[in-house]
Scaffold this active site. Structure first.
Site, mmCIF file in Angstrom:
data_model
loop_
_atom_site.group_PDB
_atom_site.id
_atom_site.type_symbol
_atom_site.label_atom_id
_atom_site.label_comp_id
_atom_site.label_asym_id
_atom_site.label_seq_id
_atom_site.Cartn_x
_atom_site.Cartn_y
_atom_site.Cartn_z
ATOM 1 C CG ASP A 49 75.851 73.396 60.237
ATOM 2 O OD1 ASP A 49 76.667 72.666 60.817
ATOM 3 O OD2 ASP A 49 74.974 72.965 59.462
ATOM 4 C CE1 TYR A 54 73.645 70.347 54.355
ATOM 5 C CE2 TYR A 54 74.359 72.349 55.464
ATOM 6 C CZ TYR A 54 73.811 71.087 55.514
ATOM 7 O OH TYR A 54 73.421 70.567 56.719
ATOM 8 C CE LYS A 79 76.367 69.407 58.936
ATOM 9 N NZ LYS A 79 76.263 70.713 58.259
#
Length: 287
Positions: A49, A54, A79
């Site tokens: 994930d 990030y 995401k």
């Protein structure tokens, strides 16, 4: 009796997704992320994930490519950031994301936050599913009425919703809200942000002693049996192994019921919607 070393959840599109994986939030881009993901894959993890925010998607993609594990066996979740939302803009952002990850498809793509033109973004995400570059789509941190706004308007209903979830905040009401759409709950902060109070809860010590496990392993096993998707973060090979040591035991119905009674409605992330939106404006991830 030994259990399987992985469990799966069936998404509302019929695809099976590994329920347990590796999280890389706040793991720096470069060797540290590559090493951590490579170690997780070596130990049998099959779900990673990440997110554009990030800033380590390239390292995740590199680790997967160099792991020797067939791409079809590794599930990659990532995401989109609100600055990438909108008709046309999201389609371009997905192309860049695929390039950063070095892959021809994203297994699960989430909207990271409930701000900006999320409806325009969702339409582009649906088209990406139609095109085969994304296998499943979902939401992250949508807990206001914007959740229902997306779900009701969506042609492709959210496959997953990623939110804070742990024994002190079990999200039963939210699960009821998304049940009509077949949406599964994914947990960030599965260990309550490593809260000492949660990890030292006497019940987890008791159950850990009964099963020969640590309190953290008991909590992670609880998530699995609750049906939550989890990806605890660690860069330590020993901790990566410990986190996965949850498939050779099972909690009884009575033990699960006792953990259910620990729900206090306590969040560790308490920022208001207004504070969240103001905070988002201070950060726009680069390419």
């Amino acid at each position: 009796m030994a259990l399987e070393n992985q469990t799966y959840v069936t998404l509302n599109n019929g695809i099976e997704m590994p329920q347990f994986g590796m999280g890389v939030y706040m793991v720096p881009e470069g060797p540290e992320t590559v090493s951590a993901v490579a170690e997780a894959l070596r130990q049998g993890y099959r779900h990673v994930d990440t997110a554009h925010a990030y800033q380590n998607e390239r390292s995740v993609g590199r680790a997967v490519a160099e792991s020797g594990v067939p791409r079809d066996e590794v599930w990659i979740t990532t995401k989109l950031w609100p600055s990438e939302y909108g008709r046309g803009a999201t389609a371009k952002a997905i192309e860049k994301m695929l390039d950063r990850l070095g892959t021809d498809r994203i297994d699960l793509l989430l909207l990271h936050q409930q701000f900006g033109d999320y409806m325009g973004a969702w339409a582009d995400m649906e088209e990406a599913v139609d095109a085969g570059t994304v296998r499943a789509i979902g939401l992250s941190n949508f807990e206001s009425d914007r959740l229902e706004e997306v779900c009701e308007a969506a042609r492709i209903k959210p496959a997953a919703l990623q939110v804070e979830c742990h024994p002190y905040y079990q999200q039963h009401a939210l699960k009821e809200r998304v049940a009509p759409y077949g949406t599964v709950i994914e947990s960030w902060y599965p260990l309550g942000h490593g809260d000492a109070g949660l990890l030292s809860e006497p019940l987890f010590a008791e159950l850990g002693a009964a099963h020969g496990k640590t309190p953290a392993q008991v909590i992670l096993r609880w998530h699995i049996q609750e049906g939550n998707v989890i990806f605890p973060k660690s860069t330590s090979p020993a901790h990566i192994a410990d986190n996965m040591g949850i498939f050779d035991f099972a909690l009884t119905d009575e033990e699960m019921a006792r953990i259910a009674r620990l729900d206090k409605g306590v969040r560790y992330f308490t920022m208001t919607l207004e504070e969240q939106e103001a905070n988002l404006g201070r950060f726009v991830p680069g390419d």
